[in-house]
Structures are given as structure tokens and as C-alpha cells.
Design a protein around this motif. Sequence first.
Motif, PDB file in Angstrom:
ATOM      1  N   ILE A 101      40.882  41.118  49.010  1.00  0.00           N
ATOM      2  CA  ILE A 101      42.104  41.816  48.155  1.00  0.00           C
ATOM      3  C   ILE A 101      43.381  41.456  48.888  1.00  0.00           C
ATOM      4  O   ILE A 101      44.251  41.208  48.115  1.00  0.00           O
ATOM      5  CB  ILE A 101      41.587  43.238  48.081  1.00  0.00           C
ATOM      6  N   SER A 102      43.430  41.890  50.209  1.00  0.00           N
ATOM      7  CA  SER A 102      44.758  41.683  50.825  1.00  0.00           C
ATOM      8  C   SER A 102      45.208  40.382  50.886  1.00  0.00           C
ATOM      9  O   SER A 102      46.412  39.994  50.348  1.00  0.00           O
ATOM     10  CB  SER A 102      44.531  42.024  52.448  1.00  0.00           C
ATOM     11  N   GLN A 103      44.450  39.199  50.920  1.00  0.00           N
ATOM     12  CA  GLN A 103      44.896  37.934  50.845  1.00  0.00           C
ATOM     13  C   GLN A 103      45.366  37.595  49.488  1.00  0.00           C
ATOM     14  O   GLN A 103      46.121  36.834  49.239  1.00  0.00           O
ATOM     15  CB  GLN A 103      43.668  36.969  51.262  1.00  0.00           C
ATOM     16  N   GLY A 104      44.550  38.031  48.409  1.00  0.00           N
ATOM     17  CA  GLY A 104      44.823  37.876  47.054  1.00  0.00           C
ATOM     18  C   GLY A 104      46.169  38.514  46.486  1.00  0.00           C
ATOM     19  O   GLY A 104      47.000  37.870  46.009  1.00  0.00           O
ATOM     20  N   ILE A 105      46.415  39.636  47.132  1.00  0.00           N
ATOM     21  CA  ILE A 105      47.787  40.546  46.743  1.00  0.00           C
ATOM     22  C   ILE A 105      48.888  39.452  47.443  1.00  0.00           C
ATOM     23  O   ILE A 105      50.107  39.299  46.687  1.00  0.00           O
ATOM     24  CB  ILE A 105      47.722  41.595  47.370  1.00  0.00           C
ATOM     25  N   ASP A 106      48.747  39.131  48.586  1.00  0.00           N
ATOM     26  CA  ASP A 106      49.788  38.432  49.313  1.00  0.00           C
ATOM     27  C   ASP A 106      50.036  36.905  48.491  1.00  0.00           C
ATOM     28  O   ASP A 106      51.154  36.590  48.467  1.00  0.00           O
ATOM     29  CB  ASP A 106      49.205  37.851  50.627  1.00  0.00           C
ATOM     30  N   SER A 107      49.156  36.403  48.006  1.00  0.00           N
ATOM     31  CA  SER A 107      49.166  35.126  47.000  1.00  0.00           C
ATOM     32  C   SER A 107      49.698  35.554  46.005  1.00  0.00           C
ATOM     33  O   SER A 107      50.866  34.918  45.261  1.00  0.00           O
ATOM     34  CB  SER A 107      47.822  34.568  46.939  1.00  0.00           C
ATOM     35  N   LEU A 108      49.615  36.662  45.183  1.00  0.00           N
ATOM     36  CA  LEU A 108      50.137  36.863  44.046  1.00  0.00           C
ATOM     37  C   LEU A 108      51.685  37.231  44.052  1.00  0.00           C
ATOM     38  O   LEU A 108      52.375  36.890  43.428  1.00  0.00           O
ATOM     39  CB  LEU A 108      49.448  37.999  43.218  1.00  0.00           C
ATOM     40  N   MET A 109      51.967  37.850  45.112  1.00  0.00           N
ATOM     41  CA  MET A 109      53.362  38.315  45.334  1.00  0.00           C
ATOM     42  C   MET A 109      54.451  37.150  45.739  1.00  0.00           C
ATOM     43  O   MET A 109      55.348  37.067  45.597  1.00  0.00           O
ATOM     44  CB  MET A 109      53.277  39.383  46.602  1.00  0.00           C
ATOM     45  N   LEU A 110      53.639  36.334  46.786  1.00  0.00           N
ATOM     46  CA  LEU A 110      54.613  35.428  47.544  1.00  0.00           C
ATOM     47  C   LEU A 110      54.281  33.928  47.145  1.00  0.00           C
ATOM     48  O   LEU A 110      55.013  33.040  47.613  1.00  0.00           O
ATOM     49  CB  LEU A 110      54.435  35.701  48.970  1.00  0.00           C
ATOM     50  N   GLU A 111      53.242  33.513  46.406  1.00  0.00           N
ATOM     51  CA  GLU A 111      53.247  32.159  46.016  1.00  0.00           C
ATOM     52  C   GLU A 111      53.647  31.880  44.515  1.00  0.00           C
ATOM     53  O   GLU A 111      53.112  32.623  43.732  1.00  0.00           O
ATOM     54  CB  GLU A 111      51.709  31.787  46.167  1.00  0.00           C
ATOM     55  N   LYS A 112      54.361  30.881  44.376  1.00  0.00           N
ATOM     56  CA  LYS A 112      55.175  30.821  43.040  1.00  0.00           C
ATOM     57  C   LYS A 112      54.222  29.767  42.193  1.00  0.00           C
ATOM     58  O   LYS A 112      53.806  28.687  42.532  1.00  0.00           O
ATOM     59  CB  LYS A 112      56.448  30.138  43.039  1.00  0.00           C
TER      60      LYS A 112
END
Length: 241
Positions: A101-112
Motif C-alpha cells: 500500500i505504501s509503495q502504491g500510494i507513493d507511485s500514485l502521488m509522485l509518478e506522472k
Amino acid sequence: MKIKMNDKEISKQQLDDWRLQRTKKVFKVFKTKPDHQMNIDEMTKELTEVKLQYSYESMYKLLKTKLKLSTFAMKVAATLSTKRKFAITEISIDGTSASQISQGIDSLMLEKSLENDRVNLAACPDHYVLRPTSKNELEVIETCGNAPLPFQFFIVYGDETGVQTKRDVSYAYQSAGIARLKDGTLMGGVRHKFKDTENGFEAKLVVEFPSLCPTFIVKAHQMHLASEFSYWFHWIKDHQK
């Protein structure tokens, strides 16, 4: 999935009712109307497609006057406030881990990506822009809680200077950072925490507002958190490798 606010469990129907109310309001921003025979999930898809028709520039132009007013109000509140009010929502889901979940949230927030744009705009009806602007910074244009106007702010992840919610070592993963206005004025912060449970994970989601921000906005933002993070969590779970 279980959602708690102020130690009380929130039902799926309560969340769907809130999402429906907000979705109808946001359709009006775009001067269009949903098909009222649609359920909330169908309305969400339709509203997301409407939003995706706007470029960043055209979306900003549509909201520019409202953003100027809300930025002025938030700058006053942030400048005069020394303390914070906290919107806190807790969510637990089985079948995935805090790490995923943590990795997924980071991806959604910071990867365009177009896929991330679609997911982020669909996660809450009050989302207009969630746009990474640098390695650790996310530009957000959204309506917080049931505020009368949308806000523009920037979350700088990893910069905890001024974040008043303390780190809790019982949560192994977190997403934390300051929230600032475009001119750099510190207006608040976030500290979203995740930990494993026996069958899945538990999240404690915290958004900090200036103490002069109306309490009704802060309380309503708990439902905003429930809407966006429950959507993100389910999407990450469904797409985990």
C-alpha cells in the motif's frame, strides 16, 4: 474494509451518500449534469471522463477566480494560526500489506502517467488536479471537506519541518510532508501511516489544517480522506503484482 472516524465506524452507504452529494456539486462546476439513474460508481466514471477532457491550463483557468479567493483566505488563516486542527480517518483492509500500500500510494502521488491521472481524479469527486511537479512534490487542486471553494496547495513529501503530528513507531510505513501555498506559505501538513495486521493492513490518515480553518471543513475532510484512500487502496490491491 472498515472505516472509522472519531472512534465510530462509517458504513459504505454513508460514504456513498457523501460521494453522491459531492459528485452532483462538482458536475455543476463543469456546467453539466449526470444521468440521475446512474449509481455512484457510474457517475464517478462519467465525472472522471469530464475532468480528463481538461488540460492543466484549462482546468486552472476554469477555477482561477475561486483559487485566488481561497488562497487569500488560507494565507490569512495560516499566517494567524500557531496551532493546527486535524482531520483523522482510519481504514483497514484485508488481503494486502502495508508495504504494498505504501509503495502504491507513493507511485500514485509522485509518478506522472495517464493511468495515475485517471485513478487520482476518480478517487474523490472534489479532485481537480493531482500533479507531481518534482521528485517529492505534488500539486493539488481540490475542495477540502465541504468548503465553498477549491484550494491549490503543494505537498512536499519527506519534509516534515512544521508537521505537528508526531511519528508513531508502531506504524512501519508512512507518507508525510508539509503542505504549502504557491508563494511558500506553510499551511499544514500530512502524516499518513500504515502497518500490517494479521490479515491485511491498517492506515491512520492525518491532514493538518490551520487552527483558524472552520471546524466544519476539517470534519468533512474526514469523509474526503475516506473517499480517496478507500478508492486508492482498492485500486492498489487489485493491481498488486
